[in-house]
Design an enzyme around this catalytic site. Sequence first.
Site, mmCIF file in Angstrom:
data_model
loop_
_atom_site.group_PDB
_atom_site.id
_atom_site.type_symbol
_atom_site.label_atom_id
_atom_site.label_comp_id
_atom_site.label_asym_id
_atom_site.label_seq_id
_atom_site.Cartn_x
_atom_site.Cartn_y
_atom_site.Cartn_z
ATOM 1 C CG ASP A 1 -2.688 9.000 -12.657
ATOM 2 O OD1 ASP A 1 -3.428 8.430 -11.729
ATOM 3 O OD2 ASP A 1 -3.446 9.446 -13.612
ATOM 4 N NE ARG B 1 15.233 -6.499 -3.204
ATOM 5 C CZ ARG B 1 14.832 -7.707 -3.044
ATOM 6 N NH1 ARG B 1 15.224 -8.773 -2.238
ATOM 7 N NH2 ARG B 1 13.945 -8.128 -4.065
ATOM 8 C CG ASP C 1 -3.273 3.649 -2.415
ATOM 9 O OD1 ASP C 1 -4.275 2.612 -2.159
ATOM 10 O OD2 ASP C 1 -3.307 4.524 -1.513
ATOM 11 C CG ASP D 1 -1.892 1.169 1.314
ATOM 12 O OD1 ASP D 1 -2.953 0.963 0.437
ATOM 13 O OD2 ASP D 1 -1.660 2.477 1.895
ATOM 14 C CG HIS E 1 -6.484 13.205 -9.366
ATOM 15 N ND1 HIS E 1 -6.594 12.004 -8.467
ATOM 16 C CD2 HIS E 1 -7.209 14.135 -9.170
ATOM 17 C CE1 HIS E 1 -7.516 12.291 -7.840
ATOM 18 N NE2 HIS E 1 -7.797 13.463 -8.149
ATOM 19 C CG ASN F 1 -3.993 11.547 -6.154
ATOM 20 O OD1 ASN F 1 -3.358 11.731 -7.109
ATOM 21 N ND2 ASN F 1 -4.625 10.603 -6.034
#
Length: 192
Positions: A94, A140, A120, A77, A90, A85
């Site tokens: 993106d 990592r 996300d 996440d 946005h 955003n």
Amino acid sequence: MNDVPLDCSDPQILMTEVARLRAEIARLESRVEDLDRLAYHDSLVPLLNRRGFIRQLEKMIDRANRYGDSGALLFVDVDGLKVVNDSFGHHAGDAALVHVAELLAGDVRQSDCVSRFGGDEFAILLEHSDHRHALETARRLADRIAGSEFCHEGSCIPLSAAIGIALIEPGDRPESVIDRADQAMYAEKVAA
């Protein structure tokens, strides 16, 4: 479709019809490939989408059931994408997702499967992976995301991610593996 019967005695007419049918088959095969790509690949990043990921997860669970293969799911996440955003637009969000997708795909084995699960969230299948390997990979990747430089239109934006781990066990269902990984990711967020 041609309703006029062919003159089967004329080889030239038959060869022309065979060529037409081959071209039509090639066009239809290309269309099927396009539809498959749309059905199983994300429209923003060059990764599988949720549907494509679940198809791969089902295959991994099947191998675990049949052959005892080991595997793990990493549920990723991206932190604070809503803030990106809201603060930068946005397009920046993106671009951040594309950046993270490239980092994830570039830092796992070719045999592993990286997908954009939605919004996300990303999901990664690690083949032949035990908990130690999955934990090392998750750490990592989290370090790689946090340590990367992401700049959009002159603004450098810090990124980070929480990653949950679930081992794939014989008898699992895709939903149960995803739920365990999702819960582990939320526990990771709370601990951070």
